[in-house]
Design a protein around this motif. Structure first.
Motif, short mmCIF file in Angstrom:
data_model
loop_
_atom_site.label_atom_id
_atom_site.label_comp_id
_atom_site.label_asym_id
_atom_site.label_seq_id
_atom_site.Cartn_x
_atom_site.Cartn_y
_atom_site.Cartn_z
N PHE A 43 7.38 3.26 4.05
CA PHE A 43 6.62 3.34 5.31
C PHE A 43 7.55 3.26 6.53
N TYR A 44 8.59 2.47 6.40
CA TYR A 44 9.39 2.14 7.59
C TYR A 44 10.80 2.73 7.52
N ARG A 51 17.43 3.59 11.57
CA ARG A 51 17.91 3.47 12.95
C ARG A 51 18.32 2.04 13.31
N LEU A 52 17.57 1.06 12.80
CA LEU A 52 17.75 -0.31 13.31
C LEU A 52 18.36 -1.30 12.31
N ILE A 53 18.09 -1.10 11.02
CA ILE A 53 18.54 -2.10 10.04
C ILE A 53 19.79 -1.65 9.29
N GLU A 106 7.90 -2.32 15.31
CA GLU A 106 7.53 -0.96 14.91
C GLU A 106 6.79 -0.99 13.57
N ALA A 107 7.24 -1.82 12.65
CA ALA A 107 6.60 -1.91 11.32
C ALA A 107 5.15 -2.35 11.45
N PRO A 132 0.81 -1.24 0.00
CA PRO A 132 0.00 0.00 0.00
C PRO A 132 0.84 1.28 0.00
N CYS A 133 2.17 1.16 -0.01
CA CYS A 133 3.02 2.36 -0.04
C CYS A 133 3.08 2.99 -1.42
N ASP A 134 2.42 2.37 -2.41
CA ASP A 134 2.39 2.89 -3.79
C ASP A 134 3.74 2.82 -4.49
N SER A 135 4.63 1.99 -4.03
CA SER A 135 5.92 1.84 -4.71
C SER A 135 5.78 0.97 -5.95
N GLY A 136 4.69 0.23 -6.02
CA GLY A 136 4.50 -0.69 -7.14
C GLY A 136 5.17 -2.03 -6.90
#
Ligand SMILES: [Zn+2]
Length: 249
Positions: free
Chosen positions: A192-193, A199-201, A238-239, A174-178
């Protein structure tokens, strides 16, 4: 730039084949089927009847009646590549241990053959044991999110599309990235994340430049490195929250 490349590891090994959740969870938790546990008990009982007969047991040994139960026990012993004479020659303790180990090995191999993309450090891949993160991650929401990510069961268009019978390549984020909402998209590129990822990955992957998203996703979810597991579990927690809020708004 938007990428429309075919999904890789996150989709090819797992989502396309859609692993059997029961088999995956047994591997994650180091549990075996109830049926396998029952067979351990049945075979141990049979050993006890033969090696240490008490009460009416000696009389049952003299009975020529061919019960289907007795035949099922013999069939199971043969299926485990034992013979009754070999087990009796081992004695009670060794036979009991050998039966347990053979059943555990058989069950593990059967589950691994169904879940070919199961993620586990090589050192414990063939041992029936609980995945380390289940004991090491102390926050339940992190533990749950990490389990869902490893099992490709995080809320996603992939999962929803499965039940609505939407073609795989149309299960878009749903982020519209396709892009298809695979686990590697969530971990490595979904906007989205981004904040959580930065910060984390991203700091975890800086030391390993030049690998494919397939390799990175496997690295992040393999539970092979405690600090990786901790950060990825936080990220997944968080995601889950971010997606829930964004979808609801
Ligand atoms: Zn996305």
């Amino acid at each position: 730039m938007l990428s429309h490349r075919p999904p890789t590891w996150g989709s090819s090994s797992f989502s396309r084949t859609e692993p059997r959740a029961r088999d995956t969870l047994r591997l994650e938790t180091g549990m075996i089927k109830v049926e396998a546990k029952v067979w351990m008990t049945v075979l141990n009982h049979r050993l006890k009847l033969t090696l240490c007969p008490r009460g009416l047991a000696p009389l049952t040994q003299q009975d020529n009646f061919q019960s289907s139960w007795k035949q099922a026990v013999y069939n199971k012993v043969a299926q485990l590549s034992f013979s009754p004479s070999l087990l009796l020659a081992m004695g009670w303790d060794k036979a009991k241990t050998a039966i347990k180990q053979r059943i555990l090995d058989t069950e593990r191999q059967a589950d691994l053959s169904k879940v070919t993309g199961f993620l586990a450090p090589d050192t414990c891949r063939f041992i029936v044991s609980c995945s380390a993160y289940l004991a090491q991650l102390e926050i339940p929401s992190h533990r749950r999110a990490f389990t869902l990510a490893r099992c490709h069961a995080l809320s996603s268009a992939i999962l929803e599309g499965k039940y609505k019978k939407i073609p795989f390549m149309e299960r878009l984020c749903p982020c519209d990235s396709g892009e298809v909402e695979t686990i590697d998209h969530v971990l490595l590129s979904c906007p989205f994340y981004k904040d959580s990822r930065d910060r984390l990955i991203s700091p975890l992957l800086l030391k390993y430049p030049g690998h494919s998203s397939q390799v990175y996703a496997k690295m992040l979810l393999s539970d092979d490195n405690r600090s990786f597991t901790y950060n990825v579990a936080r990220f997944c927690g968080e995601a889950c929250k971010i997606r829930r809020v964004l979808i609801a708004s």
